[in-house]
Enzyme design. Structure first.
Site, PDB file in Angstrom:
ATOM      1  N   LYS A 103       0.709  -1.372   0.266  1.00  0.00           N
ATOM      2  CA  LYS A 103       0.166  -0.292   0.384  1.00  0.00           C
ATOM      3  C   LYS A 103       1.490   0.890   0.004  1.00  0.00           C
ATOM      4  O   LYS A 103       2.187   1.498   0.524  1.00  0.00           O
ATOM      5  CB  LYS A 103      -0.776  -0.076   1.122  1.00  0.00           C
ATOM      6  CG  LYS A 103      -2.108   0.922   1.016  1.00  0.00           C
ATOM      7  CD  LYS A 103      -3.358   0.089   0.546  1.00  0.00           C
ATOM      8  CE  LYS A 103      -5.022   1.025   0.649  1.00  0.00           C
ATOM      9  NZ  LYS A 103      -5.055  -0.025  -0.295  1.00  0.00           N
ATOM     10  N   GLY A 240     -19.880   6.897   2.767  1.00  0.00           N
ATOM     11  CA  GLY A 240     -19.176   6.839   1.854  1.00  0.00           C
ATOM     12  C   GLY A 240     -19.588   6.482   0.656  1.00  0.00           C
ATOM     13  O   GLY A 240     -20.231   5.682   0.082  1.00  0.00           O
ATOM     14  N   GLY A 242     -17.585   7.507  -2.369  1.00  0.00           N
ATOM     15  CA  GLY A 242     -16.868   8.000  -3.249  1.00  0.00           C
ATOM     16  C   GLY A 242     -17.281   6.763  -4.591  1.00  0.00           C
ATOM     17  O   GLY A 242     -17.874   6.178  -4.766  1.00  0.00           O
ATOM     18  N   ASN A 243     -16.154   5.993  -4.869  1.00  0.00           N
ATOM     19  CA  ASN A 243     -15.689   4.853  -5.716  1.00  0.00           C
ATOM     20  C   ASN A 243     -16.933   3.970  -5.375  1.00  0.00           C
ATOM     21  O   ASN A 243     -17.116   3.224  -5.917  1.00  0.00           O
ATOM     22  CB  ASN A 243     -14.077   5.109  -6.284  1.00  0.00           C
ATOM     23  CG  ASN A 243     -14.481   3.710  -7.155  1.00  0.00           C
ATOM     24  OD1 ASN A 243     -14.450   1.947  -6.575  1.00  0.00           O
ATOM     25  ND2 ASN A 243     -14.562   3.552  -8.042  1.00  0.00           N
ATOM     26  N   GLY A 245     -18.533   2.995  -2.905  1.00  0.00           N
ATOM     27  CA  GLY A 245     -19.562   3.467  -2.239  1.00  0.00           C
ATOM     28  C   GLY A 245     -20.755   3.522  -3.111  1.00  0.00           C
ATOM     29  O   GLY A 245     -21.532   3.215  -3.288  1.00  0.00           O
ATOM     30  N   TYR A 246     -20.940   4.817  -3.617  1.00  0.00           N
ATOM     31  CA  TYR A 246     -21.312   4.990  -4.798  1.00  0.00           C
ATOM     32  C   TYR A 246     -22.038   3.526  -5.905  1.00  0.00           C
ATOM     33  O   TYR A 246     -22.662   3.057  -5.637  1.00  0.00           O
ATOM     34  CB  TYR A 246     -20.912   6.247  -5.699  1.00  0.00           C
ATOM     35  CG  TYR A 246     -21.675   5.496  -6.915  1.00  0.00           C
ATOM     36  CD1 TYR A 246     -22.904   6.596  -6.957  1.00  0.00           C
ATOM     37  CD2 TYR A 246     -21.335   5.642  -7.995  1.00  0.00           C
ATOM     38  CE1 TYR A 246     -23.948   6.656  -8.330  1.00  0.00           C
ATOM     39  CE2 TYR A 246     -21.961   5.959  -9.234  1.00  0.00           C
ATOM     40  CZ  TYR A 246     -23.361   6.260  -9.335  1.00  0.00           C
ATOM     41  OH  TYR A 246     -24.064   6.470 -10.732  1.00  0.00           O
TER      42      TYR A 246
HETATM   43  P1  NAD Z   1     -13.147   7.798  -2.366  1.00  0.00           P
HETATM   44  O1  NAD Z   1     -11.885   9.200  -2.251  1.00  0.00           O
HETATM   45  O2  NAD Z   1     -13.027   7.674  -3.863  1.00  0.00           O
HETATM   46  O3  NAD Z   1     -14.190   7.920  -1.684  1.00  0.00           O
HETATM   47  C1  NAD Z   1     -13.988   7.821  -0.127  1.00  0.00           C
HETATM   48  C2  NAD Z   1     -15.776   8.436  -0.040  1.00  0.00           C
HETATM   49  O4  NAD Z   1     -15.474   8.575   1.635  1.00  0.00           O
HETATM   50  C3  NAD Z   1     -15.942   9.893  -0.637  1.00  0.00           C
HETATM   51  O5  NAD Z   1     -17.141  10.021  -0.501  1.00  0.00           O
HETATM   52  C4  NAD Z   1     -15.722  11.186   0.912  1.00  0.00           C
HETATM   53  O6  NAD Z   1     -16.212  12.083   1.081  1.00  0.00           O
HETATM   54  C5  NAD Z   1     -16.631   9.698   2.460  1.00  0.00           C
HETATM   55  N1  NAD Z   1     -15.815   9.813   3.755  1.00  0.00           N
HETATM   56  C6  NAD Z   1     -14.418  10.274   3.840  1.00  0.00           C
HETATM   57  N2  NAD Z   1     -14.401  10.741   4.908  1.00  0.00           N
HETATM   58  C7  NAD Z   1     -15.716  10.321   5.187  1.00  0.00           C
HETATM   59  C8  NAD Z   1     -16.285  10.541   7.022  1.00  0.00           C
HETATM   60  N3  NAD Z   1     -15.807  11.034   7.778  1.00  0.00           N
HETATM   61  N4  NAD Z   1     -17.179  10.144   7.085  1.00  0.00           N
HETATM   62  C9  NAD Z   1     -18.031   9.362   6.214  1.00  0.00           C
HETATM   63  N5  NAD Z   1     -17.220   9.792   4.579  1.00  0.00           N
HETATM   64  C10 NAD Z   1     -17.059  10.059   4.457  1.00  0.00           C
HETATM   65  O7  NAD Z   1     -12.464   6.450  -1.710  1.00  0.00           O
HETATM   66  P2  NAD Z   1     -12.829   4.422  -2.392  1.00  0.00           P
HETATM   67  O8  NAD Z   1     -11.689   4.205  -3.275  1.00  0.00           O
HETATM   68  O9  NAD Z   1     -14.573   4.690  -2.170  1.00  0.00           O
HETATM   69  O10 NAD Z   1     -12.192   3.715  -1.041  1.00  0.00           O
HETATM   70  C11 NAD Z   1     -13.334   3.970   0.026  1.00  0.00           C
HETATM   71  C12 NAD Z   1     -12.388   2.885   0.932  1.00  0.00           C
HETATM   72  O11 NAD Z   1     -12.539   1.754   0.194  1.00  0.00           O
HETATM   73  C13 NAD Z   1     -10.975   3.258   1.072  1.00  0.00           C
HETATM   74  O12 NAD Z   1     -11.491   2.220   3.021  1.00  0.00           O
HETATM   75  C14 NAD Z   1     -10.427   1.849   0.160  1.00  0.00           C
HETATM   76  O13 NAD Z   1      -9.218   1.811   0.846  1.00  0.00           O
HETATM   77  C15 NAD Z   1     -11.292   0.891   0.094  1.00  0.00           C
HETATM   78  N6  NAD Z   1     -11.328   0.031  -0.806  1.00  0.00           N
HETATM   79  C16 NAD Z   1     -11.387   0.641  -2.131  1.00  0.00           C
HETATM   80  C17 NAD Z   1     -11.367   0.096  -3.172  1.00  0.00           C
HETATM   81  C18 NAD Z   1     -11.073   0.923  -4.310  1.00  0.00           C
HETATM   82  O14 NAD Z   1     -10.979   0.307  -5.993  1.00  0.00           O
HETATM   83  N7  NAD Z   1     -11.418   1.846  -5.031  1.00  0.00           N
HETATM   84  C19 NAD Z   1     -10.432  -1.414  -3.100  1.00  0.00           C
HETATM   85  C20 NAD Z   1     -10.406  -2.111  -1.850  1.00  0.00           C
HETATM   86  C21 NAD Z   1     -11.002  -0.796  -0.646  1.00  0.00           C
END
Ligand code: NAD
Length: 446
Positions: A103, A240, A242-243, A245-246
């Protein structure tokens, strides 16, 4: 709590279930193989220079090249990156991938950078990474606040350093640079698949009359058990947006689940009858945040939904809670207020180890992060395979392969959980750790 110590305590939880011959190998997983760090100096638009601490933790590569995302966030710490790299090793292992775990992260608030400053930072990070990564060494990908555009900057700068194309050195790239169809939605899609596999399993066990006591709440005559409800009545809250959660919210809603709440860092929006995640995202894009956005069927109305805090969202009386933002949001201080029957850990490490014990003792069923969000790295693996062979699959082919992979690992985890009468998390950790130990034993026997 120190994030790395927290991650290690999950490993300690499975130590007693390992065979005596395997136990000594567990010690090897308690520290990353390498932690690279540097201070990146970036020229800002006003002519000043600014320093940004940067990290790359390479945890274990017994199964194959290191693999793991890159996070740009003000809260990044070395301990957090080490914890996330350990979880990546376990995630790649339970998914059956030929990868180890790593990471990376930079301490920065990217929202405070201009477009050109963000590009300069990304390129500086690629130069820092260059000696330590490569298609067969360590393959980075997006994580919080990084996206395909940033992967494009990283790849471009890395290829300048090494002097030739190497698309397989990064995943989560734009399609035009060798990205994979289906990668953007993969993590969220994988999470919804995980939830559906769980429902199928519990329903079939229920109809077969067997008891799986510690795995789920006992059915009661007056309230239908969550998984026996029609899918349109199974309520879901996603923290959340973002990618991850959406896409979880969008796909869950498309599959018929009732997504009643979503949130971003500024707050949550709640609608008991169910939100439209696509229209809600559009509203967020237009307004800059979710606060005040309530949308259904493409209509956004500021009066219909209820605004609430992220903490309130976690405490909603829903069937399924889906933390998809950051680590440590469910701790021993708020577990007593959690009302969901199931938690799908789409974020990495959203539940502390203390909270995990408390929730498990209350029979809250947790689909653990190392399995639940493994859809992202699985499609990253497909992207890497396509890059190495120079031949590309359709979205249908990718989705089909993802479903098959996630089903296989779900079945391994579930079977292990039933055999040992242990939580899905312990089962997932055991399946993952034993596979790494098998590779370690072949390479470097003790
Ligand atoms: P992202 O940056 O696209 O989205 C993060 C979201 O979380 C945003 O909507 C942000 O506003 C929100 N957020 C931040 N702080 C917050 C809080 N205190 N309360 C509520 N919402 C909050 O990131 P992502 O890629 O969606 O990653 C989110 C999680 O999923 C992380 O833990 C990441 O490690 C994990 N993850 C991501 C992937 C991937 O493919 N992107 C894969 C596995 C795991």
């Amino acid at each position: 709590m120190d994030p790395f110590k927290n991650a290690l305590s999950f490993l300690d939880d499975i130590s007693s279930y390992l065979s005596p011959a395997d136990k000594p190998y567990l010690a090897r997983l308690k520290n990353p193989n390498h932690v690279h760090k540097d201070i990146l100096q970036v020229s800002m638009d006003d002519g000043s220079k600014k320093d940004f601490p940067a990290f790359r933790s390479q945890h274990n590569n017994a199964l194959g090249p290191y693999k793991g995302g890159i996070r740009f966030h003000p809260g990044v710490t070395e301990a957090e990156i080490k914890a996330l790299s350990l979880w990546m090793s376990l995630k790649c292992s339970i998914a059956g991938l030929p990868y180890g775990g790593s990471k990376g992260g930079v301490i920065v608030d990217p929202k405070k950078l201009s477009k050109s400053e963000l590009e300069s930072l990304s390129r500086a990070y690629a130069r820092f990474l260059a000696p330590h990564i490569g298609e067969h060494v360590d393959v980075p990908a997006p994580d919080v606040n990084t996206n395909p555009q940033i992967m494009a900057y990283l790849l471009d700068e890395y290829e300048k350093v090494i002097g030739h194309h190497a698309p397989g050195a990064f995943t989560g790239k734009p399609l035009i640079l060798g990205g994979s169809m289906g990668r953007d939605k993969a993590t969220g899609y994988g999470g919804v698949l995980a939830l559906k596999f769980l429902i199928e399993k519990l329903k079939s066990k229920h109809s077969g009359g067997s008891q799986t006591a510690p795995l789920h709440k006992a059915p009661s005559s007056d309230t239908p058990t969550w998984y026996m409800k029609p899918i349109s009545q199974i309520t879901v809250a996603v923290q959340g947006f973002g990618n991850v959660g959406y896409f979880f919210a969008k796909i869950a809603s498309e599959q018929g689940f009732r997504v009643v709440a979503v949130s971003d860092s500024k707050g949550a929006t709640y609608l008991e009858t169910g939100l439209d995640p696509v229209a809600t995202m559009e509203c967020k894009r237009q307004k800059g945040s979710l606060a005040g956005c309530y949308c259904k069927g493409g209509v956004c109305d500021l009066k219909g939904g209820t605004m609430m805090s992220n903490e309130d969202l976690l405490q909603l009386p829903v069937d399924i809670l889906v933390p998809s933002a950051l680590e440590n949001v469910i701790t021993k201080d708020n577990t007593s207020k959690i009302k969901a029957s199931v938690i799908v850990e789409m974020a990495n490490g959203p539940i502390t180890s203390e909270a995990d014990h408390l929730l498990t003792s209350k029979n809250v069923l947790i689909i653990p992060d190392i399995y639940a969000n493994s859809g992202g790295v699985s499609v990253s693996y497909f992207e890497w395979v396509q890059n190495l062979m120079g031949y590309y699959w359709t979205e249908e082919e990718v989705d089909e392969k993802l479903e098959a992979l996630m089903k296989t690992s779900f079945n391994k985890m579930f079977k292990r959980s039933e055999e040992g009468t242990i939580s899905l998390r312990k089962a997932a950790y055991l399946v993952a750790v034993e596979r790494i130990i098998e590779a370690e034993r072949m390479r470097r026997p003790l």
